[in-house]
Design a protein around this motif. Structure first.
Motif, PDB file in Angstrom:
ATOM      1  N   ASP A  79       0.830  -1.202   0.000  1.00 25.09           N
ATOM      2  CA  ASP A  79       0.000   0.000   0.000  1.00 25.09           C
ATOM      3  C   ASP A  79       0.871   1.261   0.000  1.00 25.09           C
ATOM      4  OD1 ASP A  79      -2.077  -1.778   0.217  1.00 25.09           O
ATOM      5  OD2 ASP A  79      -2.731  -1.120   2.206  1.00 25.09           O
ATOM      6  N   GLY A  80       0.458   2.234  -0.829  1.00 16.66           N
ATOM      7  CA  GLY A  80       1.014   3.578  -0.781  1.00 16.66           C
ATOM      8  C   GLY A  80      -0.097   4.504  -0.342  1.00 16.66           C
ATOM      9  N   CYS A  81      -0.102   4.903   0.939  1.00 20.63           N
ATOM     10  CA  CYS A  81      -1.286   5.496   1.552  1.00 20.63           C
ATOM     11  C   CYS A  81      -1.459   6.990   1.300  1.00 20.63           C
ATOM     12  CB  CYS A  81      -1.264   5.245   3.053  1.00 20.63           C
ATOM     13  SG  CYS A  81      -1.159   3.494   3.483  1.00 20.63           S
ATOM     14  N   GLY A  82      -0.371   7.726   1.082  1.00 26.84           N
ATOM     15  CA  GLY A  82      -0.489   9.148   0.803  1.00 26.84           C
ATOM     16  C   GLY A  82      -0.805   9.964   2.035  1.00 26.84           C
ATOM     17  N   GLY A  83      -0.925  11.277   1.826  1.00 25.79           N
ATOM     18  CA  GLY A  83      -1.256  12.182   2.911  1.00 25.79           C
ATOM     19  C   GLY A  83      -0.047  12.521   3.760  1.00 25.79           C
ATOM     20  N   SER A  84      -0.265  13.282   4.808  1.00 23.05           N
ATOM     21  CA  SER A  84       0.802  13.699   5.702  1.00 23.05           C
ATOM     22  C   SER A  84       1.423  12.485   6.374  1.00 23.05           C
ATOM     23  CB  SER A  84       0.250  14.648   6.769  1.00 23.05           C
ATOM     24  OG  SER A  84       1.241  14.990   7.691  1.00 23.05           O
ATOM     25  N   GLY A  85       2.713  12.276   6.149  1.00 20.37           N
ATOM     26  CA  GLY A  85       3.409  11.137   6.715  1.00 20.37           C
ATOM     27  C   GLY A  85       3.230   9.847   5.956  1.00 20.37           C
ATOM     28  N   GLY A  86       2.441   9.860   4.893  1.00 23.08           N
ATOM     29  CA  GLY A  86       2.181   8.619   4.160  1.00 23.08           C
ATOM     30  C   GLY A  86       2.530   8.661   2.690  1.00 23.08           C
ATOM     31  N   SER A  87       3.226   9.717   2.256  1.00 24.54           N
ATOM     32  CA  SER A  87       3.548   9.863   0.834  1.00 24.54           C
ATOM     33  C   SER A  87       5.012   9.569   0.526  1.00 24.54           C
ATOM     34  CB  SER A  87       3.202  11.283   0.355  1.00 24.54           C
ATOM     35  OG  SER A  87       1.800  11.490   0.376  1.00 24.54           O
ATOM     36  N   GLY A  88       5.722   8.948   1.494  1.00 25.93           N
ATOM     37  CA  GLY A  88       7.108   8.588   1.249  1.00 25.93           C
ATOM     38  C   GLY A  88       7.231   7.442   0.263  1.00 25.93           C
ATOM     39  N   VAL A  89       8.473   7.138  -0.098  1.00 24.24           N
ATOM     40  CA  VAL A  89       8.760   6.085  -1.071  1.00 24.24           C
ATOM     41  C   VAL A  89       9.868   5.203  -0.519  1.00 24.24           C
ATOM     42  CG1 VAL A  89       9.534   5.538  -3.399  1.00 24.24           C
ATOM     43  CG2 VAL A  89       8.146   7.585  -3.003  1.00 24.24           C
ATOM     44  N   ASP A  90       9.602   3.918  -0.377  1.00 19.82           N
ATOM     45  CA  ASP A  90      10.610   2.967   0.075  1.00 19.82           C
ATOM     46  C   ASP A  90      11.309   2.396  -1.160  1.00 19.82           C
ATOM     47  OD1 ASP A  90      12.143   1.023   1.268  1.00 19.82           O
ATOM     48  OD2 ASP A  90      10.587   0.431   2.702  1.00 19.82           O
ATOM     49  N   LEU A  91      12.308   3.123  -1.639  1.00 16.96           N
ATOM     50  CA  LEU A  91      13.009   2.711  -2.861  1.00 16.96           C
ATOM     51  C   LEU A  91      13.761   1.395  -2.667  1.00 16.96           C
ATOM     52  CD1 LEU A  91      14.378   6.158  -4.093  1.00 16.96           C
ATOM     53  CD2 LEU A  91      12.461   4.847  -5.029  1.00 16.96           C
ATOM     54  N   THR A  92      14.204   1.123  -1.452  1.00 17.43           N
ATOM     55  CA  THR A  92      14.883  -0.152  -1.190  1.00 17.43           C
ATOM     56  C   THR A  92      13.941  -1.320  -1.408  1.00 17.43           C
ATOM     57  OG1 THR A  92      16.307   0.941   0.430  1.00 17.43           O
ATOM     58  CG2 THR A  92      16.194  -1.450   0.521  1.00 17.43           C
ATOM     59  N   LEU A  93      12.705  -1.175  -0.960  1.00 17.78           N
ATOM     60  CA  LEU A  93      11.702  -2.217  -1.171  1.00 17.78           C
ATOM     61  C   LEU A  93      11.409  -2.387  -2.662  1.00 17.78           C
ATOM     62  CD1 LEU A  93       9.446  -4.168  -0.236  1.00 17.78           C
ATOM     63  CD2 LEU A  93       7.951  -2.161  -0.081  1.00 17.78           C
ATOM     64  N   ILE A  94      11.162  -1.281  -3.344  1.00 19.49           N
ATOM     65  CA  ILE A  94      10.848  -1.363  -4.773  1.00 19.49           C
ATOM     66  C   ILE A  94      11.999  -2.000  -5.538  1.00 19.49           C
ATOM     67  CG2 ILE A  94      10.409   0.029  -6.843  1.00 19.49           C
ATOM     68  CD1 ILE A  94       8.883   1.984  -4.984  1.00 19.49           C
ATOM     69  N   ASP A  95      13.242  -1.642  -5.179  1.00 23.92           N
ATOM     70  CA  ASP A  95      14.406  -2.233  -5.840  1.00 23.92           C
ATOM     71  C   ASP A  95      14.492  -3.731  -5.580  1.00 23.92           C
ATOM     72  OD1 ASP A  95      17.094  -1.962  -7.229  1.00 23.92           O
ATOM     73  OD2 ASP A  95      17.731  -2.768  -5.293  1.00 23.92           O
ATOM     74  N   ALA A  96      14.163  -4.157  -4.353  1.00 21.16           N
ATOM     75  CA  ALA A  96      14.213  -5.590  -4.036  1.00 21.16           C
ATOM     76  C   ALA A  96      13.251  -6.376  -4.915  1.00 21.16           C
ATOM     77  CB  ALA A  96      13.884  -5.800  -2.557  1.00 21.16           C
ATOM     78  N   LEU A  97      12.084  -5.816  -5.185  1.00 18.79           N
ATOM     79  CA  LEU A  97      11.109  -6.478  -6.053  1.00 18.79           C
ATOM     80  C   LEU A  97      11.560  -6.453  -7.508  1.00 18.79           C
ATOM     81  CD1 LEU A  97       7.899  -4.919  -4.455  1.00 18.79           C
ATOM     82  CD2 LEU A  97       8.693  -7.273  -4.158  1.00 18.79           C
ATOM     83  N   ARG A  98      12.018  -5.282  -7.959  1.00 22.00           N
ATOM     84  CA  ARG A  98      12.406  -5.143  -9.367  1.00 22.00           C
ATOM     85  C   ARG A  98      13.647  -5.963  -9.694  1.00 22.00           C
ATOM     86  NH1 ARG A  98      11.548   0.958 -11.568  1.00 22.00           N
ATOM     87  NH2 ARG A  98      11.930  -0.208 -13.478  1.00 22.00           N
ATOM     88  N   ARG A  99      14.590  -6.001  -8.778  1.00 20.43           N
ATOM     89  CA  ARG A  99      15.832  -6.730  -9.024  1.00 20.43           C
ATOM     90  C   ARG A  99      15.561  -8.212  -9.269  1.00 20.43           C
ATOM     91  NH1 ARG A  99      17.873  -5.420  -4.630  1.00 20.43           N
ATOM     92  NH2 ARG A  99      17.882  -7.378  -3.454  1.00 20.43           N
TER      93      ARG A  99
END
Length: 299
Positions: free
Chosen positions: A103-123
């Protein structure tokens, strides 16, 4: 079966349709036919073949939002929570795939991006369903477009304002729910249209903020053309688990499980836990797919 590093995903229905269209297409001629003699003795020109019309892709008709609102205007819900009638919490019986959902929840405190997680999936080219809230998309437009182009990711609807889905304002975890049929429709449909424009096709899946529903709201989502997806494995407890607990939780998934975790909290233990879990699970032969179990591996 171990997931290939060269995972190629296609929708089963799309593959079937393509094969059918290919079988029906006119075959190239092996040569020119001889002219047919005319009654007067002259040669009659061979008629030009009638061109085969190109099939037009079927686009679902937009639902009548006013009719849906009227249909449920007096409906009174009897259920509330994570597991209500109509919510898909596991893939269909017989599925061999585990569905990872983030989930990418958005809003205050929820719009960050976990690039390490995304990279683990893409790799590893691991299929995953990414439930994106409209606020998260608006905060990360370039990344949202990039994720939409990844063939082993499917973008799904995580609502417009990240609200529990209720026709009577039921809250969850202190977050007020939608308070009417119209608010349910708006929470689903506004982001539905945004995702359709972003991806080029309508989203298939919906998960509300907090994943709480009443059964009337679930039926409304169905009438809007989406299916509500819950989970049976809580991978990171709203991105609050530490790394070891995330790893253990994700590794507890079995074929047919739907795992929920989050992609918007880079300081959490989610990425490292998922990364470690994937190493062990892939080595053990786990297969990953989508909430309907659809997956195809490259040879």
């Amino acid at each position: 079966m171990t997931l290939s590093r060269r995972t190629a995903l296609t929708w089963i229905s799309a593959s079937t349709a393509a094969a059918t269209l290919g079988a029906c297409a006119p075959q190239p001629s092996s040569g020119s036919a001889a002219p047919t003699p005319s009654p007067s003795g002259g040669a009659r020109p061979t008629p030009a073949p009638t061109p085969t019309p190109t099939p037009t892709p079927t686009v679902p008709a937009a639902p009548d939002l006013a009719a849906i609102e009227e249909r449920y205007r007096t409906a009174v819900p009897a259920e509330w929570g994570l597991h209500v009638t109509g919510v898909v919490n596991r893939a269909p019986e017989g599925s061999t795939a585990i569905a990872l959902t983030f989930d990418g929840c958005g809003g205050s405190g929820g719009s960050g991006v976990d690039l390490t997680l995304i990279d683990a999936l893409r790799r590893r080219e691991v299929p995953a369903t990414l439930f994106l809230n409209l606020r998260w998309i608006e905060a990360n437009p370039e990344l949202a477009r990039e994720l939409a182009a990844v063939p082993f990711f499917e973008l799904a609807n995580h609502g417009t304002a990240h609200r529990p889905l209720s026709v009577s304002g039921r809250p969850a975890y202190g977050i007020p729910g939608t308070g009417s049929v119209r608010e349910v429709i708006d929470e689903v449909w506004t982001n539905h249209e945004a995702l359709t424009e972003l991806v080029g096709r309508p989203p298939r899946w919906f998960r509300s903020g907090t994943a709480h529903y009443d059964e009337v709201a679930v039926r409304i989502v169905g009438d809007l053309g989406e299916t509500v997806v819950g989970f049976d494995v809580n991978g990171d407890a709203g991105a609050t688990f530490d790394t070891g607990t995330v790893e253990a939780s994700v590794r507890s998934a079995t074929p047919g499980s739907i795992v929920i975790a989050h992609l918007n909290q880079p300081s959490s233990g989610t990425a490292r836990g998922v990364d470690a879990a994937l190493d062990r699970m892939l080595a053990d032969g786990a297969v990953f797919g989508f909430p309907d179990g659809a997956v195809r591996l490259a040879p």
